[in-house]
Motif scaffolding. Structure first.
Motif, PDB file in Angstrom:
ATOM      1  N   ASP A   1       0.821  -1.207   0.000  1.00 29.77           N
ATOM      2  CA  ASP A   1       0.000   0.000   0.000  1.00 29.77           C
ATOM      3  C   ASP A   1       0.856   1.259   0.000  1.00 29.77           C
ATOM      4  O   ASP A   1       0.421   2.328  -0.403  1.00 29.77           O
ATOM      5  N   GLU A   2       2.100   1.118   0.418  1.00 25.42           N
ATOM      6  CA  GLU A   2       3.001   2.267   0.456  1.00 25.42           C
ATOM      7  C   GLU A   2       3.622   2.546  -0.913  1.00 25.42           C
ATOM      8  O   GLU A   2       4.183   3.611  -1.140  1.00 25.42           O
ATOM      9  N   THR A   3       3.560   1.609  -1.831  1.00 20.06           N
ATOM     10  CA  THR A   3       4.264   1.741  -3.105  1.00 20.06           C
ATOM     11  C   THR A   3       3.348   1.664  -4.315  1.00 20.06           C
ATOM     12  O   THR A   3       3.743   2.060  -5.403  1.00 20.06           O
ATOM     13  N   GLY A   4       2.142   1.118  -4.142  1.00 15.26           N
ATOM     14  CA  GLY A   4       1.216   1.022  -5.256  1.00 15.26           C
ATOM     15  C   GLY A   4       1.410  -0.187  -6.146  1.00 15.26           C
ATOM     16  O   GLY A   4       0.699  -0.349  -7.136  1.00 15.26           O
ATOM     17  N   SER A   5       2.379  -1.056  -5.833  1.00 18.19           N
ATOM     18  CA  SER A   5       2.586  -2.259  -6.621  1.00 18.19           C
ATOM     19  C   SER A   5       1.728  -3.386  -6.069  1.00 18.19           C
ATOM     20  O   SER A   5       1.084  -3.261  -5.034  1.00 18.19           O
ATOM     21  N   THR A   6       1.697  -4.516  -6.782  1.00 13.75           N
ATOM     22  CA  THR A   6       0.960  -5.696  -6.328  1.00 13.75           C
ATOM     23  C   THR A   6       1.895  -6.885  -6.341  1.00 13.75           C
ATOM     24  O   THR A   6       2.607  -7.111  -7.325  1.00 13.75           O
ATOM     25  N   VAL A   7       1.913  -7.645  -5.264  1.00 11.75           N
ATOM     26  CA  VAL A   7       2.819  -8.788  -5.164  1.00 11.75           C
ATOM     27  C   VAL A   7       2.442  -9.877  -6.152  1.00 11.75           C
ATOM     28  O   VAL A   7       3.281 -10.428  -6.860  1.00 11.75           O
ATOM     29  N   PHE A   8       1.152 -10.215  -6.216  1.00  9.13           N
ATOM     30  CA  PHE A   8       0.688 -11.287  -7.098  1.00  9.13           C
ATOM     31  C   PHE A   8      -0.718 -10.944  -7.583  1.00  9.13           C
ATOM     32  O   PHE A   8      -1.653 -10.910  -6.806  1.00  9.13           O
ATOM     33  N   GLU A   9      -0.850 -10.677  -8.870  1.00  8.98           N
ATOM     34  CA  GLU A   9      -2.145 -10.310  -9.438  1.00  8.98           C
ATOM     35  C   GLU A   9      -3.153 -11.452  -9.284  1.00  8.98           C
ATOM     36  O   GLU A   9      -2.786 -12.615  -9.472  1.00  8.98           O
ATOM     37  N   PRO A  10      -4.409 -11.155  -8.961  1.00  5.82           N
ATOM     38  CA  PRO A  10      -5.424 -12.214  -8.834  1.00  5.82           C
ATOM     39  C   PRO A  10      -5.546 -13.077 -10.076  1.00  5.82           C
ATOM     40  O   PRO A  10      -5.689 -14.301  -9.985  1.00  5.82           O
ATOM     41  N   GLY A  11      -5.479 -12.454 -11.248  1.00  2.00           N
ATOM     42  CA  GLY A  11      -5.584 -13.222 -12.478  1.00  2.00           C
ATOM     43  C   GLY A  11      -4.473 -14.233 -12.644  1.00  2.00           C
ATOM     44  O   GLY A  11      -4.677 -15.331 -13.175  1.00  2.00           O
ATOM     45  N   LEU A  12      -3.277 -13.863 -12.197  1.00  2.44           N
ATOM     46  CA  LEU A  12      -2.144 -14.787 -12.282  1.00  2.44           C
ATOM     47  C   LEU A  12      -2.325 -15.944 -11.307  1.00  2.44           C
ATOM     48  O   LEU A  12      -1.976 -17.092 -11.616  1.00  2.44           O
ATOM     49  N   ILE A  13      -2.894 -15.660 -10.137  1.00  2.64           N
ATOM     50  CA  ILE A  13      -3.183 -16.728  -9.174  1.00  2.64           C
ATOM     51  C   ILE A  13      -4.191 -17.710  -9.769  1.00  2.64           C
ATOM     52  O   ILE A  13      -4.034 -18.933  -9.666  1.00  2.64           O
ATOM     53  N   VAL A  14      -5.230 -17.191 -10.428  1.00 11.61           N
ATOM     54  CA  VAL A  14      -6.219 -18.049 -11.086  1.00 11.61           C
ATOM     55  C   VAL A  14      -5.549 -18.917 -12.148  1.00 11.61           C
ATOM     56  O   VAL A  14      -5.808 -20.126 -12.248  1.00 11.61           O
ATOM     57  N   ALA A  15      -4.669 -18.315 -12.947  1.00  6.06           N
ATOM     58  CA  ALA A  15      -3.985 -19.066 -13.999  1.00  6.06           C
ATOM     59  C   ALA A  15      -3.103 -20.157 -13.414  1.00  6.06           C
ATOM     60  O   ALA A  15      -3.061 -21.291 -13.931  1.00  6.06           O
ATOM     61  N   PHE A  16      -2.397 -19.850 -12.318  1.00  7.61           N
ATOM     62  CA  PHE A  16      -1.525 -20.837 -11.687  1.00  7.61           C
ATOM     63  C   PHE A  16      -2.324 -22.049 -11.209  1.00  7.61           C
ATOM     64  O   PHE A  16      -1.948 -23.195 -11.446  1.00  7.61           O
ATOM     65  N   THR A  17      -3.427 -21.769 -10.508  1.00  8.03           N
ATOM     66  CA  THR A  17      -4.196 -22.892  -9.967  1.00  8.03           C
ATOM     67  C   THR A  17      -4.881 -23.677 -11.070  1.00  8.03           C
ATOM     68  O   THR A  17      -4.963 -24.914 -11.011  1.00  8.03           O
ATOM     69  N   HIS A  18      -5.356 -22.997 -12.113  1.00  9.67           N
ATOM     70  CA  HIS A  18      -6.026 -23.691 -13.219  1.00  9.67           C
ATOM     71  C   HIS A  18      -5.055 -24.582 -13.983  1.00  9.67           C
ATOM     72  O   HIS A  18      -5.443 -25.633 -14.508  1.00  9.67           O
ATOM     73  N   ALA A  19      -3.787 -24.169 -14.027  1.00 12.46           N
ATOM     74  CA  ALA A  19      -2.770 -24.961 -14.721  1.00 12.46           C
ATOM     75  C   ALA A  19      -2.251 -26.113 -13.870  1.00 12.46           C
ATOM     76  O   ALA A  19      -1.398 -26.884 -14.333  1.00 12.46           O
ATOM     77  N   GLY A  20      -2.740 -26.236 -12.635  1.00 14.77           N
ATOM     78  CA  GLY A  20      -2.369 -27.375 -11.801  1.00 14.77           C
ATOM     79  C   GLY A  20      -1.214 -27.150 -10.867  1.00 14.77           C
ATOM     80  O   GLY A  20      -0.697 -28.109 -10.282  1.00 14.77           O
ATOM     81  N   ASN A  21      -0.786 -25.896 -10.698  1.00 18.37           N
ATOM     82  CA  ASN A  21       0.292 -25.612  -9.759  1.00 18.37           C
ATOM     83  C   ASN A  21      -0.253 -25.554  -8.332  1.00 18.37           C
ATOM     84  O   ASN A  21      -1.450 -25.658  -8.107  1.00 18.37           O
ATOM     85  N   TYR A  22       0.653 -25.373  -7.384  1.00 22.87           N
ATOM     86  CA  TYR A  22       0.246 -25.356  -5.977  1.00 22.87           C
ATOM     87  C   TYR A  22      -0.135 -23.950  -5.555  1.00 22.87           C
ATOM     88  O   TYR A  22       0.701 -23.036  -5.536  1.00 22.87           O
ATOM     89  N   VAL A  23      -1.395 -23.754  -5.215  1.00 22.36           N
ATOM     90  CA  VAL A  23      -1.892 -22.476  -4.712  1.00 22.36           C
ATOM     91  C   VAL A  23      -2.833 -22.781  -3.556  1.00 22.36           C
ATOM     92  O   VAL A  23      -3.872 -23.410  -3.740  1.00 22.36           O
ATOM     93  N   SER A  24      -2.472 -22.353  -2.348  1.00 22.00           N
ATOM     94  CA  SER A  24      -3.289 -22.688  -1.183  1.00 22.00           C
ATOM     95  C   SER A  24      -3.397 -21.513  -0.232  1.00 22.00           C
ATOM     96  O   SER A  24      -2.618 -20.559  -0.299  1.00 22.00           O
ATOM     97  N   ALA A  25      -4.379 -21.617   0.661  1.00 22.77           N
ATOM     98  CA  ALA A  25      -4.566 -20.598   1.683  1.00 22.77           C
ATOM     99  C   ALA A  25      -4.815 -21.284   3.016  1.00 22.77           C
ATOM    100  O   ALA A  25      -5.375 -22.381   3.074  1.00 22.77           O
ATOM    101  N   ALA A  26      -4.384 -20.628   4.081  1.00 22.26           N
ATOM    102  CA  ALA A  26      -4.609 -21.122   5.441  1.00 22.26           C
ATOM    103  C   ALA A  26      -5.742 -20.323   6.065  1.00 22.26           C
ATOM    104  O   ALA A  26      -5.792 -19.095   5.943  1.00 22.26           O
TER     105      ALA A  26
END
Length: 287
Positions: free
Chosen positions: A56-81
Motif C-alpha cells: 500500500d506504500e508503493t502502489g505495486s501488487t505482489v501477485f495479481e489475482p488473475g495470475l493466481i487463477v492461472a496458476f491454480t487452473h494450470a495445476g500448480n500449488y496455490v493454497s490458503a490457510a
C-alpha cells in the motif's frame, strides 16, 4: 490430492507420515490449509499478500489475482490457510510452481502469513501441507529463495525443515517496489528441501567455529580472513534486520554487503552451510 499419470509413486508410509505431520502442525496452529479454487479466493489471496508485503506504500501488487487463477487452473500449488472455526478468515497464502527436472521439483515462490499470526505455527503447517501435496504427485524436492539476512526464516529453513543451500543469488530480483524490500538489494539464498527423507540434524559445535563475520563494538559488521587450518566458521548477522532497516538503513545495507562478501566468498571456495542458529549465525564447514 491424487497421483498423476507419468509421475513416480512415493512410498505410502512416507505419505502417511507426511499426513500425520501436517495434521499435527495444523491442529497446533489452529488452522486448515485448503487449495484455492475460485476467482474470489484468488482476489482475497492477492490482497493478503499485498498486506504482508506492505505494498500500500508503493502502489505495486505482489501477485495479481488473475495470475493466481492461472496458476491454480494450470495445476500448480496455490493454497490458503484459514483459522479453524472461522473458515472465511484467510491468514496465509502459499504459491508454488513446477520446476526442472519436470515431475521431481516444486519451486515454492511465495508464502506469507498475516503479521498477527506469525509465531503461532501457521507457517510450519502451510509448508507441511505443501510437502504432502507434492509427495502425492511423486515430487520429492522443493526449492525456494529467501533473504539470508532474515534470521527467523534462516533458522526455520535450516533447523526446522533441514534444507540445504543451493546457491547465493546476488540482487536476484533486481529492484523491488514492495514496502518490505524497497530500497535495498534483493540478495537471496536458494535452498533445497528433500521431501521424502527425514530432516537432517547437523552435529556441529558452534564454540569451535572461527568467527569470520561478527559485529564490532559499534554494531558494524567485521569480516575476518579465515585461517588455513580452520574447518568450521561462523557468520553472525543481525537477529532482526527488518527493525534495523527502519532505524538505520545505512547500517542494514553494510550488513547486506558484508554477508554477501563473506558467505558468497566462502561458498565459492567450497565451504558448505551446515545450519543457521537462532538469533542469526550461519555455520559452515569445509569438506
Amino acid at each position: 490430492m491424487s497421483a498423476r499419470e507419468g509421475l513416480r509413486t512415493v512410498d505410502s508410509e512416507i505419505i502417511a507420515l507426511a499426513e500425520d505431520e501436517y495434521a499435527a502442525a495444523a491442529e497446533t496452529a489452529g488452522i486448515e490449509v485448503r487449495e484455492i479454487r475460485t476467482a474470489a479466493e484468488a482476489a482475497e489471496a492477492s490482497l493478503l499478500l499485498d498486506e504482508v508485503w506492505s505494498v500500500d506504500e508503493t502502489g505495486s501488487t505482489v501477485f495479481e489475482p488473475g495470475l493466481i487463477v492461472a496458476f491454480t487452473h494450470a495445476g500448480n500449488y496455490v493454497s490458503a490457510a484459514y483459522r479453524v472455526g472461522e473458515p472465511d478468515e484467510m491468514i496465509g497464502v502459499t504459491i508454488g510452481f513446477f520446476g526442472q527436472p519436470l515431475g521431481t521439483v516444486m519451486h515454492s515462490h511465495i508464502a506469507g502469513v498475516r503479521h498477527e499470526a506469525i509465531g503461532r505455527g501457521a507457517g510450519s503447517a502451510m509448508k507441511l501441507h505443501q510437502r504432502l501435496w507434492c509427495l502425492n504427485l511423486g515430487i520429492t524436492e522443493m526449492t525456494w529463495t529467501f533473504d539470508p539476512l532474515v534470521a527467523r526464516n534462516a533458522y526455520f529453513n535450516f533447523q526446522r525443515l533441514g534444507v540445504g543451500m543451493v546457491e547465493y543469488l546476488e540482487d536476484f530480483y533486481g529492484q523491488m517496489r514492495d514496502g518490505v524490500n524497497s530500497g535495498q538489494a534483493s540478495d537471496r539464498m536458494m535452498v533445497s528441501w528433500p521431501l521424502d527423507r527425514p530432516a537432517r540434524v547437523p552435529s556441529v559445535d558452534p564454540g569451535a567455529a572461527f568467527a569470520c563475520l561478527r559485529a564490532d563494538e559499534d554494531g558494524e559488521p567485521l569480516v575476518s580472513e579465515v585461517p588455513k587450518e580452520a574447518t568450521l566458521v561462523s557468520l553472525d548477522f543481525p537477529s532482526d534486520i527488518e527493525t534495523l532497516r527502519g532505524h538505520d538503513a545505512g547500517l542494514a545495507t553494510r550488513w547486506r554487503l558484508a554477508l554477501r562478501a563473506a558467505l558468497g566468498g566462502l561458498v565459492a571456495d567450497g565451504w558448505v552451510v551446515d545450519t543457521c542458529l537462532k538469533g542469526g549465525t550461519y555455520l559452515l564447514h569445509h569438506p
